[in-house]
Every structure is written in C-alpha cells, then in structure tokens.
Design an enzyme around this catalytic site. Structure first.
Site, PDB file in Angstrom:
ATOM      1  N   CYS A  86       0.841  -1.214   0.000  1.00  0.00           N
ATOM      2  CA  CYS A  86       0.000   0.000   0.000  1.00  0.00           C
ATOM      3  C   CYS A  86       0.869   1.254   0.000  1.00  0.00           C
ATOM      4  O   CYS A  86       0.559   2.243  -0.671  1.00  0.00           O
ATOM      5  CB  CYS A  86      -0.921   0.023   1.218  1.00  0.00           C
ATOM      6  N   ARG A 112      -7.805  -4.661  -3.148  1.00  0.00           N
ATOM      7  CA  ARG A 112      -7.377  -3.490  -3.937  1.00  0.00           C
ATOM      8  C   ARG A 112      -8.353  -3.314  -5.102  1.00  0.00           C
ATOM      9  O   ARG A 112      -8.159  -3.878  -6.175  1.00  0.00           O
ATOM     10  CB  ARG A 112      -5.950  -3.691  -4.464  1.00  0.00           C
TER      11      ARG A 112
END
Ligand code: BEZ
Length: 235
Positions: free
Chosen positions: A52, A135
């Site tokens: 991330c 995601r």
C-alpha cells in the site's frame, strides 16, 4: 454453517453508490462533489503496509498526470482517520522508495472503520479477507457512472500505467465514438463502429471506405496520432 452476508456489487454502467465520508482532506459527498470530473475511487487493505505504501507514493507522484486528464483520486481503507494521518506523515517524512521521497499525499483518503462504504462497493471480499478491503479500482465518469472496475488481491500492487491507460481509453471512446483494441496506447489505431448495413459491410471489404483499414467487414480501424487523441479528450 456460518452465514455469509450477501452484498450487491456495483457493476459497470451503474450509478456510483452515494456516500458521505470523513477523509484526510475533510468530509466528501460522493459522487456529487466530483460532478464534471472523472474519479478513480480505490481501496487498499491497510495503512502502514508495504504494498500500500508503494502504491500511495506512486499515486501521489502521478496525481498531476491524472489531474491533466480531469481525473481526481480518492482512496479508502477500513482504518481510522488518525491512522491515515499518521501513515501519510510517515510516508512524507521517512520513506524513500524508487527515487520518490518527501511525498505528500494530498488526495482524500477515506476512513471506513464501519466498512459502510467498502461494503457498498464490494471492496470486502471474504474469500480474501473479512477485515481488510481488497485493492479495488472504480473509474467513475463525470456523470457519476461506473465505467470500469478492476480488483486486485492483497498481495498484488496495481499497475499505474494501466490505470492511466484505462482513463485515456475511456475518454477517447467517449470523445470519438470508437473502441480501443488489445494493448491500445494513444497513437495506435482505433476501432471504428461496426458496419450497420450490408451495403456498408460490402463497401468496407471492397476497400471503398477511405481512411480505414479492414481486417474483415466487422473489424476495421483508423489511425489517429497521439497528439490528436489528447486534443480530442481535452475538448
Ligand atoms: C501490503 O500492502 O503490503 C499488504 C496489505 C495487506 C496484506 C498483504 C500485504
């Protein structure tokens, strides 16, 4: 047997589900605050995690490129606001990665501890994780319609060149009423709408329609230079 909650997933062509949320840039009303702009609404599994962090630095680095395409970025994870703030401060102050440093994330990052937004958008996928968003990437057009959805699992960082290519391809299709073939990049040939009559089909295979190249009656392309593509989508 454990009962699993059934959640309707938004689909391509649907109006983007509405929500009001607290973010690192204040409260936002989605999608109404973004009327007239394209938005990439994306989720990430958790703050203070390596994949991330690499993604946020890359998004921040490319933010101006997306702005040039009239496209805003909005992130989300199921962490709280103070975790978001602390993580973004750490990124700016401490992380140097692939030549990127002192990176300030100025696009909004939604706090979603209640999972209200992530559940609305099908970002919680229990087969992958009950507690973290996958995601997800939602491309929302200036009228608030979902135009493309891409999902990646927790372990797989997104390809940002592809995200940008999707925005350009969607805008090109809208501006020029064309489609874009496999692996299309601006400057490559575009696919023209299929022949709508037997006469046009025949003219196309007979090579009577100028400016296009036909592989068969249903598969014809036309060239358009890269700068013409960008001129068309900036109108
Ligand atoms: C990461 O961003 O590094 C990550 C987050 C959740 C699970 C696995 C990896």
């Amino acid at each position: 047997m454990e009962q699993q909650e059934t959640i309707a997933m938004p689909r391509i062509g649907d109006d983007a589900p509405q929500f009001t949320a607290v973010t690192t840039q204040g409260t936002i009303n989605f999608p109404s605050d973004y009327e007239g702009k394209w938005v990439i609404l994306f989720s990430h599994p958790a703050d203070f995690t390596p994949v991330c962090t690499s993604e946020f630095m890359t998004f921040a680095k490319m933010q101006d490129e997306f702005k040039e395409l009239n496209t805003e970025l909005v992130g989300l994870s199921v962490d709280g606001l103070y975790s978001h703030i602390a993580w973004l401060r750490t990124i700016k102050e401490k992380i140097e990665y692939k030549g990127m440093k002192d990176v300030e994330v100025t696009f909004p990052l939604i706090e979603d501890i209640t999972m209200e937004v992530s559940k609305k958008y099908g970002m919680i996928q229990p087969g992958e994780s009950n507690t973290k968003a996958v995601r997800a990437v939602f491309f929302v057009d200036p009228k608030g319609k979902i135009r493309t959805i891409i999902y990646y699992p927790l372990s797989l960082g997104r390809n940002f060149d592809e995200l940008k290519r999707v925005v350009i391809a969607l805008q090109t299709a809208d501006a020029l009423e064309v489609a874009t073939p496999a692996d299309w990049q601006p400057g490559d040939d575009l696919i023209v709408p299929p022949a709508g009559s037997c006469g046009t089909a025949k003219d196309r295979v007979d090579g009577k329609e100028s400016g296009i190249k036909c592989y068969d009656w249903f598969f014809c392309t036309k060239p358009l230079a890269k700068d013409e593509v960008f001129k068309a989508i900036k109108k």
